[in-house]
Write an enzyme that holds these catalytic residues in place. Structure first.
Site, mmCIF file in Angstrom:
data_model
loop_
_atom_site.group_PDB
_atom_site.id
_atom_site.type_symbol
_atom_site.label_atom_id
_atom_site.label_comp_id
_atom_site.label_asym_id
_atom_site.label_seq_id
_atom_site.Cartn_x
_atom_site.Cartn_y
_atom_site.Cartn_z
ATOM 1 N N HIS A 1 0.967 -1.176 0.196
ATOM 2 C CA HIS A 1 0.006 -0.164 -0.280
ATOM 3 C C HIS A 1 1.090 1.135 -0.025
ATOM 4 O O HIS A 1 0.660 1.957 -0.571
ATOM 5 C CB HIS A 1 -0.978 -0.090 1.299
ATOM 6 C CG HIS A 1 -2.116 -1.194 1.259
ATOM 7 N ND1 HIS A 1 -2.154 -1.797 2.505
ATOM 8 C CD2 HIS A 1 -2.985 -1.399 0.289
ATOM 9 C CE1 HIS A 1 -3.025 -2.476 2.184
ATOM 10 N NE2 HIS A 1 -3.632 -2.459 0.937
ATOM 11 N N LYS B 1 -16.663 -6.785 6.278
ATOM 12 C CA LYS B 1 -15.458 -7.715 6.137
ATOM 13 C C LYS B 1 -14.954 -8.246 7.459
ATOM 14 O O LYS B 1 -13.775 -8.846 7.427
ATOM 15 C CB LYS B 1 -14.424 -6.890 5.346
ATOM 16 C CG LYS B 1 -14.742 -6.829 3.903
ATOM 17 C CD LYS B 1 -13.217 -6.240 3.232
ATOM 18 C CE LYS B 1 -13.246 -6.630 1.724
ATOM 19 N NZ LYS B 1 -11.957 -6.344 1.018
ATOM 20 N N ARG C 1 -1.936 -5.918 -8.522
ATOM 21 C CA ARG C 1 -0.832 -6.784 -8.232
ATOM 22 C C ARG C 1 -0.733 -7.956 -9.130
ATOM 23 O O ARG C 1 0.210 -8.131 -9.742
ATOM 24 C CB ARG C 1 -0.954 -7.584 -6.937
ATOM 25 C CG ARG C 1 -0.840 -6.702 -5.798
ATOM 26 C CD ARG C 1 -1.358 -7.146 -4.392
ATOM 27 N NE ARG C 1 -2.977 -7.105 -4.478
ATOM 28 C CZ ARG C 1 -3.623 -7.320 -3.504
ATOM 29 N NH1 ARG C 1 -3.039 -7.660 -2.145
ATOM 30 N NH2 ARG C 1 -4.834 -7.422 -3.739
ATOM 31 N N SER D 1 -2.906 -7.558 2.921
ATOM 32 C CA SER D 1 -3.122 -7.828 4.398
ATOM 33 C C SER D 1 -3.623 -9.129 4.894
ATOM 34 O O SER D 1 -3.362 -9.355 5.863
ATOM 35 C CB SER D 1 -4.159 -6.611 4.532
ATOM 36 O OG SER D 1 -3.929 -5.328 4.268
HETATM 37 P P1 ADP Z 1 -10.132 -3.501 -0.530
HETATM 38 O O1 ADP Z 1 -10.445 -4.326 0.688
HETATM 39 O O2 ADP Z 1 -10.600 -2.504 -0.825
HETATM 40 O O3 ADP Z 1 -9.424 -4.435 -1.657
HETATM 41 P P2 ADP Z 1 -7.172 -3.544 0.589
HETATM 42 O O4 ADP Z 1 -6.638 -2.509 1.658
HETATM 43 O O5 ADP Z 1 -7.127 -5.023 0.590
HETATM 44 O O6 ADP Z 1 -8.674 -2.981 0.222
HETATM 45 O O7 ADP Z 1 -6.523 -2.790 -0.820
HETATM 46 C C1 ADP Z 1 -6.813 -1.448 -1.089
HETATM 47 C C2 ADP Z 1 -6.179 -1.303 -2.754
HETATM 48 O O8 ADP Z 1 -4.710 -1.533 -2.492
HETATM 49 C C3 ADP Z 1 -6.643 -2.312 -3.516
HETATM 50 O O9 ADP Z 1 -6.661 -1.666 -4.878
HETATM 51 C C4 ADP Z 1 -5.680 -3.343 -3.781
HETATM 52 O O10 ADP Z 1 -5.548 -3.858 -4.801
HETATM 53 C C5 ADP Z 1 -4.249 -2.570 -3.488
HETATM 54 N N1 ADP Z 1 -3.291 -3.363 -2.692
HETATM 55 C C6 ADP Z 1 -3.391 -4.267 -1.560
HETATM 56 N N2 ADP Z 1 -2.139 -4.749 -1.440
HETATM 57 C C7 ADP Z 1 -1.510 -4.271 -2.583
HETATM 58 C C8 ADP Z 1 -0.058 -4.419 -2.741
HETATM 59 N N3 ADP Z 1 0.849 -5.326 -2.093
HETATM 60 N N4 ADP Z 1 0.702 -3.834 -3.791
HETATM 61 C C9 ADP Z 1 -0.401 -3.078 -4.635
HETATM 62 N N5 ADP Z 1 -1.421 -2.618 -4.343
HETATM 63 C C10 ADP Z 1 -2.066 -3.213 -3.189
#
Ligand code: ADP
Length: 161
Positions: free
Chosen positions: A17, A41, A90, A128
């Protein structure tokens, strides 16, 4: 002023992130990291905790602010006078869902663009969900999240276990 919204659950924020946030901060005047309350969630960290962890992580990037929101993302983007939504991609597996989400958001509000960004390749396997699983099992997550997030995870699982 060009403002972009980076929405997500951020449960918790990872180095992946952070990588996206830093890249977006170089392109826009302001990046708003928008923590979705997302109680459905069943997040490990409360919205307040997720916000505090994200705030500490971005403290050194001047044009980034952290906020939280509940409800429709496109309404929130309007409220913040944002031009676009940033989402991280990703792998191919992210694509289908993200594609659907972006087109649906466009249907809801034509004005709001979605921009996809790719993290540094070393973060493409990071999520996450995986970080929480490793931490829950007592594994070392210090390469995947900032030090204060490592501590928060350890505290959470110590209390639970
Ligand atoms: P959500 O529940 O909306 O998917 P996340 O917190 O899991 O929320 O992810 C928020 C955003 O960050 C999403 O667009 C996700 O694809 C992106 N994201 C999560 N992990 C990574 C990573 N390791 N690298 C790049 N983008 C990421």
């Amino acid at each position: 002023m060009r403002t972009v919204i980076y929405p997500g659950t951020f449960d918790p924020l990872t180095n992946g992130h952070l990588d996206i946030i830093r890249r977006a901060a170089r392109l826009f005047d302001q990046v708003v990291v928008a923590i979705a309350v997302n109680e459905g969630k069943k997040p490990l960290f409360s919205c307040r905790e997720r916000k505090a962890l994200a705030e500490k992580s971005v403290a050194s990037v001047p044009n980034v602010v952290v906020d939280s929101f509940d409800g429709l993302l496109v309404d929130y983007v309007d409220q913040k006078a944002g031009q676009a939504i940033i989402r991280g991609l990703r792998a191919l597996s992210d694509f289908e869902f993200e594609f659907q989400l972006a087109l649906m958001n466009r249907k809801l509000n034509e004005r709001v663009e979605t921009i996809f960004m790719m993290p540094k390749e070393t973060y493409t396997f990071l999520s996450s969900r995986i970080v929480k699983e490793i931490a829950r099992l007592g594994g070392d997550v210090s390469n995947f999240v900032p030090p204060h997030v490592v501590e928060a995870l350890q505290k959470k699982f110590r209390r639970r276990g």
